[in-house]
Design an enzyme around this catalytic site. Structure first.
Site, PDB file in Angstrom:
ATOM      1  N   LEU A  20       0.811  -1.208   0.000  1.00 47.80           N
ATOM      2  CA  LEU A  20       0.000   0.000   0.000  1.00 47.80           C
ATOM      3  C   LEU A  20       0.851   1.266   0.000  1.00 47.80           C
ATOM      4  O   LEU A  20       0.597   2.197  -0.766  1.00 47.80           O
ATOM      5  CB  LEU A  20      -0.929  -0.003   1.217  1.00 47.80           C
ATOM      6  CG  LEU A  20      -2.110  -0.958   1.149  1.00 47.80           C
ATOM      7  CD1 LEU A  20      -2.717  -1.161   2.535  1.00 47.80           C
ATOM      8  CD2 LEU A  20      -3.171  -0.437   0.190  1.00 47.80           C
ATOM      9  N   VAL A  75       9.996   4.285  12.621  1.00 45.64           N
ATOM     10  CA  VAL A  75       8.987   5.097  13.314  1.00 45.64           C
ATOM     11  C   VAL A  75       8.854   4.700  14.774  1.00 45.64           C
ATOM     12  O   VAL A  75       8.205   5.406  15.551  1.00 45.64           O
ATOM     13  CB  VAL A  75       7.608   4.963  12.642  1.00 45.64           C
ATOM     14  CG1 VAL A  75       7.636   5.445  11.211  1.00 45.64           C
ATOM     15  CG2 VAL A  75       7.084   3.526  12.733  1.00 45.64           C
ATOM     16  N   TYR A 166      -2.561  -5.817  17.191  1.00 44.20           N
ATOM     17  CA  TYR A 166      -2.870  -5.099  15.954  1.00 44.20           C
ATOM     18  C   TYR A 166      -4.203  -4.359  16.079  1.00 44.20           C
ATOM     19  O   TYR A 166      -4.326  -3.189  15.691  1.00 44.20           O
ATOM     20  CB  TYR A 166      -2.914  -6.101  14.803  1.00 44.20           C
ATOM     21  CG  TYR A 166      -3.088  -5.520  13.426  1.00 44.20           C
ATOM     22  CD1 TYR A 166      -1.991  -5.049  12.708  1.00 44.20           C
ATOM     23  CD2 TYR A 166      -4.344  -5.458  12.820  1.00 44.20           C
ATOM     24  CE1 TYR A 166      -2.145  -4.531  11.427  1.00 44.20           C
ATOM     25  CE2 TYR A 166      -4.507  -4.948  11.546  1.00 44.20           C
ATOM     26  CZ  TYR A 166      -3.405  -4.492  10.856  1.00 44.20           C
ATOM     27  OH  TYR A 166      -3.565  -3.977   9.592  1.00 44.20           O
ATOM     28  N   LYS A 170      -4.662  -0.317  15.837  1.00 44.94           N
ATOM     29  CA  LYS A 170      -5.415   0.253  14.723  1.00 44.94           C
ATOM     30  C   LYS A 170      -6.645   1.020  15.190  1.00 44.94           C
ATOM     31  O   LYS A 170      -7.034   2.016  14.570  1.00 44.94           O
ATOM     32  CB  LYS A 170      -5.807  -0.854  13.749  1.00 44.94           C
ATOM     33  CG  LYS A 170      -4.648  -1.366  12.909  1.00 44.94           C
ATOM     34  CD  LYS A 170      -3.885  -0.242  12.222  1.00 44.94           C
ATOM     35  CE  LYS A 170      -2.890  -0.742  11.209  1.00 44.94           C
ATOM     36  NZ  LYS A 170      -2.067   0.366  10.649  1.00 44.94           N
ATOM     37  N   ALA A 198      -6.106  -4.723   1.093  1.00 39.69           N
ATOM     38  CA  ALA A 198      -5.485  -5.039  -0.188  1.00 39.69           C
ATOM     39  C   ALA A 198      -4.646  -6.292  -0.029  1.00 39.69           C
ATOM     40  O   ALA A 198      -4.281  -6.681   1.092  1.00 39.69           O
ATOM     41  CB  ALA A 198      -4.611  -3.877  -0.669  1.00 39.69           C
ATOM     42  N   ARG A 201       1.811  -8.394   1.458  1.00 33.05           N
ATOM     43  CA  ARG A 201       2.468  -9.513   2.130  1.00 33.05           C
ATOM     44  C   ARG A 201       1.780  -9.892   3.437  1.00 33.05           C
ATOM     45  O   ARG A 201       1.981 -10.985   3.961  1.00 33.05           O
ATOM     46  CB  ARG A 201       3.949  -9.201   2.373  1.00 33.05           C
ATOM     47  CG  ARG A 201       4.218  -8.013   3.270  1.00 33.05           C
ATOM     48  CD  ARG A 201       5.715  -7.847   3.496  1.00 33.05           C
ATOM     49  NE  ARG A 201       5.987  -6.681   4.320  1.00 33.05           N
ATOM     50  CZ  ARG A 201       7.106  -6.514   5.013  1.00 33.05           C
ATOM     51  NH1 ARG A 201       8.048  -7.440   4.978  1.00 33.05           N
ATOM     52  NH2 ARG A 201       7.293  -5.419   5.734  1.00 33.05           N
TER      53      ARG A 201
END
Length: 305
Positions: A20, A75, A166, A170, A198, A201
């Site tokens: 992405l 990051v 996760y 998110k 999408a 990987r």
């Protein structure tokens, strides 16, 4: 229709070496943006770095005449977040767009997920978002302009099994983006969330043979609009999956008012409390959803006396 372009704009895109993020970087660069392609080249778990994926994207962008520079800082630390933003300022002299796309995955059930794996995923997704936002927001505020796009997930909206880390990270993107939108309203900074899906990987090991087309390029235009100066929304969420673009939003039922409650009365009225057939409260984050929520709730109490 006039093509929406990014001439003279500078964009920082984290996790832009693959999937992405690469699609976002190449689209914005093709439309005139100068792009900082940030990616340390890590594995999906984020525990090994070194693959030169950022440089490869930069080469591809330059081959079609675009302008880009690679950044391999992580990051996951405040210093890394600052270094990523400094790359834009030192190379191109300004910063207009921040897209935080970097992410890792370390699955495990609630019974087995290690504390280390929980923290490691939050370091990249959640703390990583804050690290780059914290470095970018003062620059955008001083310039009187900015577009911030943070990445959530259907796992952040609805949860998923074996990925509590996760899902937590998110879902937190929503709150962070809303604060950026609120504090940025007075200084020309808009912030929104993309909820993408999408085949990247992250889909490795999943049987996708029956899936419709879900390439990253189907998501990129929605992110491009959120990053564009013509973007007319702030504090909102756009979903992009398999060619479908939609708005996701938080709403409240009108609920039921009583001057006092017992446990039994909650049980008695739970259908009305949960009833979504009435006029839902959809409160715009900007300018005043927080206050609107309180005012409307207090109004019910006042009317019920």
């Amino acid at each position: 229709m006039t093509q929406l372009r990014f001439d003279d704009r500078v964009a920082v895109i984290t996790g832009a070496g693959r999937g992405l993020g690469r699609a976002y970087a190449e689209l914005l660069a093709a439309r005139g943006a100068r792009v900082v392609v940030n990616d340390p080249g890590g594995t999906l778990r984020g525990d090994e770095h070194g693959e030169d994926v950022a440089a490869e994207v930069v080469r591809a962008i330059r081959e079609f005449g675009g302008a880009a520079v690679a950044s391999t800082d992580s990051v996951a630390t405040p210093a890394g977040g600052q270094a990523i933003i400094d790359t834009a300022l030192n190379t191109f002299g300004r910063l207009d767009i921040l897209i935080h796309n970097a992410g890792t995955v370390r699955p495990g059930s609630l019974s087995e997920l290690s504390f280390e794996d929980f923290e490691a995923v939050l370091d990249v997704h959640l703390r990583g978002a804050f690290h780059v936002v914290r470095a970018a927001f003062p620059q955008m505020s001083a310039a009187g302009y900015g577009r911030v796009v943070l990445t959530s997930s259907i796992g952040g909206l609805y949860g998923n099994q074996r990925v509590a880390n996760y899902a937590v990270a998110k879902s937190a993107m929503i709150g962070l983006s809303n604060v950026v939108a609120l504090e940025g309203a007075a200084v020309g900074v808009r912030s929104n969330v993309i909820v993408p899906a999408a085949l990247t990987r992250m889909a490795e090991g999943i049987d996708t043979s029956a899936y419709p087309p879900m390439q990253p390029e189907l998501v990129a235009p929605a992110v491009g609009w959120l990053a564009h100066e013509s973007c007319s929304i702030s504090g909102e969420m756009l979903v992009a999956i398999a060619g479908r673009v939609a708005r996701a939003y938080i709403a409240e039922t009108p609920g039921v008012y009583r001057p006092s409650w017992t446990i039994e009365q909650i049980a008695e009225h739970i259908a009305g409390i949960r009833d979504t057939a009435g006029d839902a409260w959809i409160l715009p984050v900007v300018p005043s959803a927080h206050i609107d929520h309180i005012v409307k709730s207090f109004a019910l109490a006042t009317e019920g006396k």
